[in-house]
Design a protein around this motif. Structure first.
Motif: not given
Length: 318
Positions: A14-21
């Motif tokens: 979830l954190v990666a999904f919020l940060v990478l985009p």
């Protein structure tokens, strides 16, 4: 796998999904600013325009959330989530390293392609529920584009899976070798082109052509709901770039893959994302007839030829 490990993996994804985009969004601001001499993204906030993305976020939060009176309210409000969530699910099964993956799936290649294709339903819902002729026309363009480019995309993935002898993304990376860069190059080009069309990125942005149909299915959206559609677009770039890196560039393969493997995957994915941004700056929008001709007259035959070549090589070498 214990519940604690499941929760930790879910939080990390979830954190990666919020940060990478958001990182891709900021990179798009910067790359386009350099290529086109845009001053705002270069200087906003002082140091190299770091505040541009923050300013955009504040702008979306401040805008009023408007729902058209004639709209189907529940479908209209649910559409941004339907467009965004499939990419979260797809990201969870893409391996960044030998043991760095949110949810290992045996048929990961098939799963990612199938789940990512669901995102277009959000666009269809938005166009139909908006009670706007431009929105509906944009949604119909999205549907036609999805039907045309899903086939070459799947065929390109099938070629790599056939070469590796598995649908597992981890297994594909394990079987990958540098000569795939030449052998699977036609399939890689087909995949990248079809992925751009699936994401409705320029030069395949006919469903949101502002000079023709205002902004397509998103015409009636404002504030955070519109921001969610933009976030879904950037999340799609992240998913397709990482998938391309895993399928065609060897994923975590490189020096010290056990330690730095996830950095290799992210680095390769970042290079693909920059190419996606560069294509937006460099190519004009295609016409609808050109879009369909490219898909059925060029990409599908090329993808079929690639699958046939892969089959011959696999039979001849095993």
């Amino acid at each position: 796998m214990s519940w604690a490990e499941v929760v930790v993996r879910a939080v990390v994804v979830l954190v990666a999904f919020l940060v990478l985009p958001l990182v891709v969004g900021q990179a798009e601001h910067k790359v386009m600013a350099h290529m086109q001499g845009r001053l705002g993204p270069m200087y906003a906030g002082g140091f190299h325009g770091w505040a541009q993305l923050v300013a955009d976020g504040v702008k979306f939060v401040q805008k009023e959330d408007v729902t058209p009176a004639a709209a189907d309210r529940w479908v209209f409000k649910a559409a941004p989530a339907v467009a965004l969530v499939p990419y979260l699910v797809a990201l969870s099964v893409i391996p960044l390293g030998p043991s760095v993956v949110g949810a290992p799936v045996d048929a990961g290649a098939l799963f990612v392609v199938a789940v990512a294709g669901v995102g277009v339903l959000g666009t269809l819902m938005a166009g139909w529920a908006s009670a706007n002729k431009y929105s509906l026309l944009g949604a119909m363009r999205s549907a036609a584009q999805l039907l045309s480019y899903e086939l070459p995309l799947v065929l390109a993935v099938a070629s790599v899976a056939l070469a590796a002898g598995t649908l597992s993304l981890g297994g594909i990376v394990t079987e990958w070798s540098p000569w795939w860069l030449l052998w699977q190059l036609p399939g890689a080009l087909v995949f990248l082109t079809a992925a751009l069309a699936e994401l409705q990125r320029p030069p395949f942005d006919m469903p949101v052509a502002d000079s023709e149909i205002v902004f397509g299915a998103y015409t009636e959206y404002t504030g955070l709901r519109f921001a969610f559609f933009l976030l879904a677009e950037y999340a799609g770039i992240v998913v397709m770039s990482l998938l391309f890196a895993v399928l065609f560039l060897g994923g975590w393969r490189g020096p010290a893959p056990e330690v730095l493997g996830w950095l290799w995957t992210l680095g390769k994915g970042a290079l693909v994302a920059v190419v996606v941004i560069w294509l937006r700056v460099s190519w004009p929008r295609l016409r609808e007839d050109q879009l369909q001709r490219l898909a059925w007259g060029a990409l599908v035959p090329t993808a079929l030829a690639q699958v046939a070549l892969t089959g011959v090589v696999v039979v001849a070498t095993r």
